[in-house]
Scaffold this active site. Structure first.
Site, PDB file in Angstrom:
ATOM      1  N   LYS A 110      -2.275  -1.925  -2.428  1.00  0.00           N
ATOM      2  CA  LYS A 110      -1.276  -2.361  -3.415  1.00  0.00           C
ATOM      3  C   LYS A 110      -1.852  -2.518  -4.804  1.00  0.00           C
ATOM      4  O   LYS A 110      -1.171  -2.289  -5.807  1.00  0.00           O
ATOM      5  CB  LYS A 110      -0.667  -3.695  -2.972  1.00  0.00           C
ATOM      6  CG  LYS A 110       0.276  -3.564  -1.782  1.00  0.00           C
ATOM      7  CD  LYS A 110       0.870  -4.909  -1.407  1.00  0.00           C
ATOM      8  CE  LYS A 110       1.665  -4.858  -0.116  1.00  0.00           C
ATOM      9  NZ  LYS A 110       3.067  -4.438  -0.294  1.00  0.00           N
TER      10      LYS A 110
ATOM     11  N   ASN B 237       6.591  -5.467   8.899  1.00  0.00           N
ATOM     12  CA  ASN B 237       6.037  -6.247   7.792  1.00  0.00           C
ATOM     13  C   ASN B 237       7.138  -6.804   6.908  1.00  0.00           C
ATOM     14  O   ASN B 237       8.181  -6.184   6.695  1.00  0.00           O
ATOM     15  CB  ASN B 237       5.032  -5.412   6.985  1.00  0.00           C
ATOM     16  CG  ASN B 237       5.669  -4.703   5.808  1.00  0.00           C
ATOM     17  OD1 ASN B 237       5.850  -5.290   4.728  1.00  0.00           O
ATOM     18  ND2 ASN B 237       6.053  -3.450   6.014  1.00  0.00           N
TER      19      ASN B 237
ATOM     20  N   MET C  73       6.044  -8.286   3.797  1.00  0.00           N
ATOM     21  CA  MET C  73       5.065  -8.700   2.775  1.00  0.00           C
ATOM     22  C   MET C  73       5.756  -9.239   1.519  1.00  0.00           C
ATOM     23  O   MET C  73       5.371 -10.267   0.981  1.00  0.00           O
ATOM     24  CB  MET C  73       4.165  -7.524   2.367  1.00  0.00           C
ATOM     25  CG  MET C  73       3.369  -6.894   3.490  1.00  0.00           C
ATOM     26  SD  MET C  73       2.258  -8.030   4.292  1.00  0.00           S
ATOM     27  CE  MET C  73       0.922  -8.107   3.127  1.00  0.00           C
TER      28      MET C  73
ATOM     29  N   PHE D  32       6.125  -7.522  -1.531  1.00  0.00           N
ATOM     30  CA  PHE D  32       5.461  -7.090  -2.782  1.00  0.00           C
ATOM     31  C   PHE D  32       4.451  -8.117  -3.305  1.00  0.00           C
ATOM     32  O   PHE D  32       4.450  -8.473  -4.487  1.00  0.00           O
ATOM     33  CB  PHE D  32       6.486  -6.807  -3.898  1.00  0.00           C
ATOM     34  CG  PHE D  32       7.401  -5.636  -3.662  1.00  0.00           C
ATOM     35  CD1 PHE D  32       7.161  -4.705  -2.656  1.00  0.00           C
ATOM     36  CD2 PHE D  32       8.520  -5.450  -4.469  1.00  0.00           C
ATOM     37  CE1 PHE D  32       8.015  -3.629  -2.450  1.00  0.00           C
ATOM     38  CE2 PHE D  32       9.385  -4.374  -4.278  1.00  0.00           C
ATOM     39  CZ  PHE D  32       9.135  -3.467  -3.267  1.00  0.00           C
TER      40      PHE D  32
ATOM     41  N   SER E 137      12.434  -1.084  -0.235  1.00  0.00           N
ATOM     42  CA  SER E 137      11.768  -2.090   0.588  1.00  0.00           C
ATOM     43  C   SER E 137      12.805  -3.089   1.079  1.00  0.00           C
ATOM     44  O   SER E 137      13.659  -3.522   0.315  1.00  0.00           O
ATOM     45  CB  SER E 137      10.698  -2.821  -0.213  1.00  0.00           C
ATOM     46  OG  SER E 137      10.353  -4.016   0.459  1.00  0.00           O
TER      47      SER E 137
ATOM     48  N   ASN F 279      12.146  -6.083   1.881  1.00  0.00           N
ATOM     49  CA  ASN F 279      11.604  -7.439   1.758  1.00  0.00           C
ATOM     50  C   ASN F 279      11.801  -8.108   0.407  1.00  0.00           C
ATOM     51  O   ASN F 279      11.297  -9.192   0.166  1.00  0.00           O
ATOM     52  CB  ASN F 279      10.108  -7.415   2.115  1.00  0.00           C
ATOM     53  CG  ASN F 279       9.896  -6.916   3.534  1.00  0.00           C
ATOM     54  OD1 ASN F 279      10.610  -7.321   4.450  1.00  0.00           O
ATOM     55  ND2 ASN F 279       8.959  -6.010   3.716  1.00  0.00           N
ATOM     56  N   THR F 280      12.507  -7.438  -0.500  1.00  0.00           N
ATOM     57  CA  THR F 280      12.893  -8.075  -1.753  1.00  0.00           C
ATOM     58  C   THR F 280      14.410  -8.160  -1.725  1.00  0.00           C
ATOM     59  O   THR F 280      15.079  -7.125  -1.708  1.00  0.00           O
ATOM     60  CB  THR F 280      12.394  -7.240  -2.959  1.00  0.00           C
ATOM     61  OG1 THR F 280      10.964  -7.254  -2.959  1.00  0.00           O
ATOM     62  CG2 THR F 280      12.891  -7.806  -4.284  1.00  0.00           C
TER      63      THR F 280
ATOM     64  N   LYS G 185      11.804   6.790  -3.718  1.00  0.00           N
ATOM     65  CA  LYS G 185      11.504   6.509  -2.307  1.00  0.00           C
ATOM     66  C   LYS G 185      12.683   5.801  -1.661  1.00  0.00           C
ATOM     67  O   LYS G 185      13.143   4.773  -2.153  1.00  0.00           O
ATOM     68  CB  LYS G 185      10.250   5.653  -2.183  1.00  0.00           C
ATOM     69  CG  LYS G 185       9.832   5.409  -0.727  1.00  0.00           C
ATOM     70  CD  LYS G 185       8.434   4.865  -0.608  1.00  0.00           C
ATOM     71  CE  LYS G 185       8.065   4.602   0.837  1.00  0.00           C
ATOM     72  NZ  LYS G 185       6.713   4.071   0.968  1.00  0.00           N
TER      73      LYS G 185
ATOM     74  N   ASN H 204      10.899   4.816   3.739  1.00  0.00           N
ATOM     75  CA  ASN H 204      10.282   3.497   3.832  1.00  0.00           C
ATOM     76  C   ASN H 204      10.453   2.958   5.265  1.00  0.00           C
ATOM     77  O   ASN H 204      10.853   3.697   6.160  1.00  0.00           O
ATOM     78  CB  ASN H 204      10.961   2.566   2.805  1.00  0.00           C
ATOM     79  CG  ASN H 204       9.991   1.547   2.240  1.00  0.00           C
ATOM     80  OD1 ASN H 204       9.278   0.878   2.999  1.00  0.00           O
ATOM     81  ND2 ASN H 204       9.948   1.420   0.923  1.00  0.00           N
TER      82      ASN H 204
ATOM     83  N   GLY I 265       6.110   7.336  10.739  1.00  0.00           N
ATOM     84  CA  GLY I 265       5.762   7.675  12.121  1.00  0.00           C
ATOM     85  C   GLY I 265       4.892   8.905  12.284  1.00  0.00           C
ATOM     86  O   GLY I 265       4.836   9.469  13.374  1.00  0.00           O
TER      87      GLY I 265
ATOM     88  N   TYR J  69       0.705   5.481   6.959  1.00  0.00           N
ATOM     89  CA  TYR J  69       0.228   4.103   6.862  1.00  0.00           C
ATOM     90  C   TYR J  69      -0.089   3.588   8.270  1.00  0.00           C
ATOM     91  O   TYR J  69      -1.253   3.436   8.646  1.00  0.00           O
ATOM     92  CB  TYR J  69       1.266   3.199   6.174  1.00  0.00           C
ATOM     93  CG  TYR J  69       0.768   1.797   5.873  1.00  0.00           C
ATOM     94  CD1 TYR J  69       0.010   1.088   6.803  1.00  0.00           C
ATOM     95  CD2 TYR J  69       1.053   1.164   4.659  1.00  0.00           C
ATOM     96  CE1 TYR J  69      -0.462  -0.188   6.532  1.00  0.00           C
ATOM     97  CE2 TYR J  69       0.588  -0.117   4.386  1.00  0.00           C
ATOM     98  CZ  TYR J  69      -0.170  -0.786   5.337  1.00  0.00           C
ATOM     99  OH  TYR J  69      -0.628  -2.047   5.064  1.00  0.00           O
TER     100      TYR J  69
HETATM  101  C1  LIG Z   1       2.167  -3.612   5.811  1.00  0.00           C
HETATM  102  C2  LIG Z   1       2.978  -2.587   5.088  1.00  0.00           C
HETATM  103  C3  LIG Z   1       3.203  -2.737   3.718  1.00  0.00           C
HETATM  104  C4  LIG Z   1       3.970  -1.798   3.021  1.00  0.00           C
HETATM  105  N1  LIG Z   1       4.160  -1.945   1.676  1.00  0.00           N
HETATM  106  C5  LIG Z   1       4.862  -1.009   0.997  1.00  0.00           C
HETATM  107  C6  LIG Z   1       5.038  -1.122  -0.405  1.00  0.00           C
HETATM  108  O1  LIG Z   1       4.530  -2.045  -1.045  1.00  0.00           O
HETATM  109  N2  LIG Z   1       5.784  -0.168  -1.037  1.00  0.00           N
HETATM  110  C7  LIG Z   1       6.343   0.886  -0.361  1.00  0.00           C
HETATM  111  O2  LIG Z   1       6.992   1.730  -1.001  1.00  0.00           O
HETATM  112  N3  LIG Z   1       6.175   1.027   0.961  1.00  0.00           N
HETATM  113  C8  LIG Z   1       5.451   0.108   1.653  1.00  0.00           C
HETATM  114  N4  LIG Z   1       5.277   0.255   2.998  1.00  0.00           N
HETATM  115  C9  LIG Z   1       5.937   1.404   3.681  1.00  0.00           C
HETATM  116  C10 LIG Z   1       5.006   2.590   3.882  1.00  0.00           C
HETATM  117  O3  LIG Z   1       4.576   3.105   2.646  1.00  0.00           O
HETATM  118  C11 LIG Z   1       5.719   3.705   4.676  1.00  0.00           C
HETATM  119  O4  LIG Z   1       6.811   4.191   3.918  1.00  0.00           O
HETATM  120  C12 LIG Z   1       6.259   3.216   6.030  1.00  0.00           C
HETATM  121  O5  LIG Z   1       5.360   2.306   6.621  1.00  0.00           O
HETATM  122  C13 LIG Z   1       6.501   4.375   7.006  1.00  0.00           C
HETATM  123  O6  LIG Z   1       5.308   5.079   7.252  1.00  0.00           O
HETATM  124  P1  LIG Z   1       4.378   4.825   8.553  1.00  0.00           P
HETATM  125  O7  LIG Z   1       5.270   4.905   9.758  1.00  0.00           O
HETATM  126  O8  LIG Z   1       3.331   5.896   8.500  1.00  0.00           O
HETATM  127  O9  LIG Z   1       3.776   3.469   8.401  1.00  0.00           O
HETATM  128  C14 LIG Z   1       4.516  -0.674   3.720  1.00  0.00           C
HETATM  129  C15 LIG Z   1       4.275  -0.528   5.077  1.00  0.00           C
HETATM  130  C16 LIG Z   1       3.522  -1.461   5.773  1.00  0.00           C
HETATM  131  C17 LIG Z   1       3.288  -1.265   7.245  1.00  0.00           C
END
Ligand SMILES: Cc1cc2nc3c(=O)[nH]c(=O)nc-3n(C[C@H](O)[C@H](O)[C@H](O)COP(=O)(O)O)c2cc1C
Length: 352
Positions: free
Chosen positions: A72, A117, A119, A121, A182, A184-185, A215, A244, A292, A313
């Site tokens: 981040k 998650n 989180m 931001f 997101s 979470n906001t 996104k 996301n 995924g 991620y």
């Molecule tokens: C712990 C965590 C924090 C994340 N924080 C953000 C973020 O700050 N901004 C964002 O655009 N996506 C965030 N993501 C989403 C990832 O960038 C991604 O879009 C999502 O996890 C799907 O991909 P994945 O299945 O490979 O994890 C976060 C994901 C996780 C697991």
């Protein structure tokens, strides 16, 4: 030691504590590179012309990027290049620093190979990120800056937050991402509407020529996702990042009551939305698929569906630091098997 031996030890820790330990080690290794040899499961990055692409005026040595949220605050750019990522996305960053939601705010769903998650931001703010990015230049790989709004900013002032991030960070970004997806906001996902998108990109075009991607969340209907993305491209988005995390809690057996789910359970949802968007926008915008992906096979499926780039991620948590290299090697194998001499021949082959 390979990553499969380290994983049970890491998984005994609270997920956020484990993240900070790993990030700490990667940060040290970035400053003192012999330490990389101590990282279990790390592989030598693949260097192969067949995987390199020129997109948005940037050179990507391979199509596998680190998704937003892992780094981040932009502290691990060098480390991510060493892991073999072809690009990285820092943020989400907000204009002012903020602590995020109270802990615990990351949970593992181990059987499902997922994370959840909330989180919110947590980040050091745009100015601190800007200072760090200045020091990190010249970047070893393209760096995207993913921007959002502060929690305390009311929805009707959201535009000002995106503007402030752009003022501070556009010159330091290879590309920008507006995150309105997101979970979470509070209220952020309500910005996923055509009127806001039009206003947002009108403002952005006044401020910067840098490529800006949108996104989106996986929880809209395919039809509304497509409409929104088409609008975004019409008003100037260079591309789309889909998706996301998901707030569909039926995807895991024991969901927590907040936050977004990532990893294996969102794979099909994420793919379906991506594919719907690609059917409409392939050839008209840069398409990035995320959600995924944890193998070269899944990455290849996204690429054939129209993704020029992919991001990971959660796969990194379950497969370890060798994942980007593993994906690259598998991609090379699959390209050869299908008779393609370069990745660009495979991008969107299902759309042609
Ligand atoms: C712990 C965590 C924090 C994340 N924080 C953000 C973020 O700050 N901004 C964002 O655009 N996506 C965030 N993501 C989403 C990832 O960038 C991604 O879009 C999502 O996890 C799907 O991909 P994945 O299945 O490979 O994890 C976060 C994901 C996780 C697991």
């Amino acid at each position: 030691m390979d990553y499969e031996r380290l994983k049970p030890l890491l998984f005994r820790l609270d997920p956020e504590t484990a993240h900070h330990m790993v990030a700490g080690l990667l940060g040290c290794a970035q400053r003192f590179t012999p330490l990389f040899s101590l990282i279990p499961g790390l592989e030598e990055p693949v260097r192969d012309e067949r995987l390199s692409q020129e997109l948005m005026g940037l050179r990507f040595d391979n199509p596998v990027g680190l998704a937003a949220g892992f780094d981040k605050n932009g502290e691990l750019i060098g480390a991510m290049a060493r892991l073999g990522f072809g690009f990285t996305e820092v943020g989400t960053v907000t204009p002012r620093p903020q602590p995020g939601n109270p802990r615990p705010r990351i949970w593992r769903h181990v059987k499902e190979e997922a994370l959840q998650n909330a989180m919110g931001f947590n980040n050091d703010g745009a100015e601190a990120l800007g200072k760090r990015l200045k020091k990190a230049r010249p970047y070893p790989i393209p760096v995207g800056v993913n921007i959002g709004k502060n929690k305390i900013t009311p929805e009707e002032k959201a535009l000002e937050d995106y503007a402030a991030c752009i003022d501070t960070l556009a010159d330091l970004a290879d590309y920008l991402v507006v995150n309105i997806s997101s979970p979470n906001t509070p209220g952020l996902r309500d910005l996923q509407n055509e009127a806001f998108i039009a206003e947002l990109f009108a403002m952005i075009k006044e401020k910067t020529d840098k490529p800006v991607l949108l996104k989106i969340a996986p929880d809209m209907s395919e039809a509304s996702a497509v409409t929104l993305c088409v609008k975004a491209v019409e008003v100037g988005a260079a591309g789309i990042i889909a998706t996301n995390t998901s707030i569909d809690y039926s995807l895991v057996a024991h969901p927590v009551d907040r936050g977004g789910i990532s990893g294996r359970p969102i794979r099909e949802k994420s793919f379906a939305i991506f594919e719907a968007i690609a059917k409409e926008l392939f050839g008209r915008a840069l398409l990035v698929s995320v959600g995924g992906i944890d193998s070269g096979y899944e990455a290849y499926r996204r690429i054939k569906a129209g993704a020029s780039l992919v991001q990971v991620y959660t796969g990194l948590i379950y497969r370890g630091p060798g994942l980007p290299t593993l994906i690259d090697r598998t991609l090379l194998h699959l390209l050869e098997k299908d008779g393609f001499s370069h990745i660009s021949e495979a991008v969107g082959v299902d759309r042609r």
